[in-house]
Structures are given as C-alpha cells and as structure tokens.
Write a protein that holds these residues in place. Structure first.
Motif, PDB file in Angstrom:
ATOM      1  N   ASP A   5      30.933  24.442  33.262  1.00  0.00           N
ATOM      2  CA  ASP A   5      31.326  23.310  34.089  1.00  0.00           C
ATOM      3  C   ASP A   5      32.704  22.835  33.627  1.00  0.00           C
ATOM      4  O   ASP A   5      32.840  21.796  32.977  1.00  0.00           O
ATOM      5  CB  ASP A   5      30.286  22.198  33.983  1.00  0.00           C
ATOM      6  CG  ASP A   5      30.467  21.142  35.041  1.00  0.00           C
ATOM      7  OD1 ASP A   5      31.410  21.264  35.849  1.00  0.00           O
ATOM      8  OD2 ASP A   5      29.666  20.194  35.068  1.00  0.00           O
ATOM      9  N   LEU A   6      33.730  23.614  33.967  1.00  0.00           N
ATOM     10  CA  LEU A   6      35.087  23.298  33.536  1.00  0.00           C
ATOM     11  C   LEU A   6      35.607  22.014  34.174  1.00  0.00           C
ATOM     12  O   LEU A   6      36.329  21.241  33.542  1.00  0.00           O
ATOM     13  CB  LEU A   6      36.029  24.460  33.864  1.00  0.00           C
ATOM     14  CG  LEU A   6      35.781  25.759  33.113  1.00  0.00           C
ATOM     15  CD1 LEU A   6      36.633  26.880  33.695  1.00  0.00           C
ATOM     16  CD2 LEU A   6      36.052  25.588  31.642  1.00  0.00           C
ATOM     17  N   ALA A   7      35.235  21.769  35.420  1.00  0.00           N
ATOM     18  CA  ALA A   7      35.718  20.578  36.128  1.00  0.00           C
ATOM     19  C   ALA A   7      35.215  19.294  35.476  1.00  0.00           C
ATOM     20  O   ALA A   7      35.928  18.285  35.451  1.00  0.00           O
ATOM     21  CB  ALA A   7      35.282  20.635  37.588  1.00  0.00           C
ATOM     22  N   LYS A   8      34.022  19.329  34.938  1.00  0.00           N
ATOM     23  CA  LYS A   8      33.458  18.144  34.288  1.00  0.00           C
ATOM     24  C   LYS A   8      34.322  17.686  33.128  1.00  0.00           C
ATOM     25  O   LYS A   8      34.439  16.496  32.853  1.00  0.00           O
ATOM     26  CB  LYS A   8      32.037  18.465  33.795  1.00  0.00           C
ATOM     27  CG  LYS A   8      31.350  17.330  33.078  1.00  0.00           C
ATOM     28  CD  LYS A   8      29.954  17.735  32.654  1.00  0.00           C
ATOM     29  CE  LYS A   8      29.252  16.638  31.894  1.00  0.00           C
ATOM     30  NZ  LYS A   8      27.907  17.056  31.471  1.00  0.00           N
ATOM     31  N   ASN A  10      37.587  18.556  32.850  1.00  0.00           N
ATOM     32  CA  ASN A  10      38.979  18.599  33.304  1.00  0.00           C
ATOM     33  C   ASN A  10      39.755  19.707  32.572  1.00  0.00           C
ATOM     34  O   ASN A  10      40.842  19.470  32.049  1.00  0.00           O
ATOM     35  CB  ASN A  10      39.652  17.242  33.111  1.00  0.00           C
ATOM     36  CG  ASN A  10      40.922  17.117  33.920  1.00  0.00           C
ATOM     37  OD1 ASN A  10      41.085  17.790  34.924  1.00  0.00           O
ATOM     38  ND2 ASN A  10      41.822  16.269  33.474  1.00  0.00           N
ATOM     39  N   GLN A  11      39.168  20.883  32.545  1.00  0.00           N
ATOM     40  CA  GLN A  11      39.795  22.021  31.890  1.00  0.00           C
ATOM     41  C   GLN A  11      39.874  23.200  32.837  1.00  0.00           C
ATOM     42  O   GLN A  11      39.200  23.238  33.864  1.00  0.00           O
ATOM     43  CB  GLN A  11      38.996  22.434  30.649  1.00  0.00           C
ATOM     44  CG  GLN A  11      39.156  21.506  29.482  1.00  0.00           C
ATOM     45  CD  GLN A  11      38.729  22.176  28.201  1.00  0.00           C
ATOM     46  OE1 GLN A  11      37.640  22.722  28.128  1.00  0.00           O
ATOM     47  NE2 GLN A  11      39.593  22.134  27.198  1.00  0.00           N
ATOM     48  N   THR A  12      40.689  24.159  32.447  1.00  0.00           N
ATOM     49  CA  THR A  12      40.806  25.421  33.170  1.00  0.00           C
ATOM     50  C   THR A  12      40.428  26.558  32.223  1.00  0.00           C
ATOM     51  O   THR A  12      40.280  26.351  31.019  1.00  0.00           O
ATOM     52  CB  THR A  12      42.244  25.635  33.675  1.00  0.00           C
ATOM     53  OG1 THR A  12      43.109  25.768  32.538  1.00  0.00           O
ATOM     54  CG2 THR A  12      42.712  24.487  34.552  1.00  0.00           C
ATOM     55  N   THR A  39      34.476  33.363  32.132  1.00  0.00           N
ATOM     56  CA  THR A  39      35.126  32.873  33.351  1.00  0.00           C
ATOM     57  C   THR A  39      35.981  33.945  34.013  1.00  0.00           C
ATOM     58  O   THR A  39      36.219  33.886  35.211  1.00  0.00           O
ATOM     59  CB  THR A  39      36.027  31.653  33.059  1.00  0.00           C
ATOM     60  OG1 THR A  39      37.085  32.037  32.183  1.00  0.00           O
ATOM     61  CG2 THR A  39      35.237  30.520  32.453  1.00  0.00           C
TER      62      THR A  39
END
Length: 88
Positions: A5-8, A10-12, A39
């Motif tokens: 859950d990268l969006a949680k 705030n990462q890429t 990923t």
C-alpha cells in the motif's frame, strides 16, 4: 495477490529502491529491495522469495509490516542475541 500500500505512506517504488540503496543496516536494505522487486517484477511473493533465498512467508510478513507501519515497519531492529565481538 498481496500488494504494498504505497499510496497510504505517500511513497513510490523508487522510494523503496532508494531505501534499499541507502539504509544503514544490510537486513533493512534486503527488505526494501525485496519490496521494491515485488512492485517491479509482476511476479508473486513466492517467485521473489525463490530469488532471494528467503521463505515466502517471511516476505509476506515484510509486506504486512510495511502496510501496517510504513517504511519504519521494515527497518531492522536488534532484538536479542549477543552483540558482535568486533564492531565495524
């Protein structure tokens, strides 16, 4: 399929790669690299586990730690054992 859950947080995926290259401890670098590969590859946890010689359950645990606590969740922490006789 298990996903990060990268969006949680705030990462890429590139942030994971950067952490894998710059983390202080080798086990932390290993964890971030495995998460980065998860990923990028399009393969599942078991395929990546085979390539890293870790058990698939271990990688799944790292993914859960990341999803629950973010990048700080996969940072290695010494939890026991003897301290090394020679420090680097």
């Amino acid at each position: 399929m298990l996903k990060l859950d990268l969006a949680k947080w705030n990462q890429t995926a590139e942030d994971l790669r950067d952490e894998a290259l710059t983390a202080a401890h080798e086990r932390t670098r290993e964890r971030f690299l495995a998460l980065y590969e998860l990923t990028q590859q399009g393969h599942g946890v078991t395929a990546i586990a085979r390539g890293t010689t870790r058990h698939a359950q271990t990688l799944m645990r790292w993914v859960h730690w990341y999803n629950e606590a973010g990048p700080d969740g996969v940072v290695f922490q010494q939890t026991g054992g003897l301290t090394p006789f020679f420090a680097r």
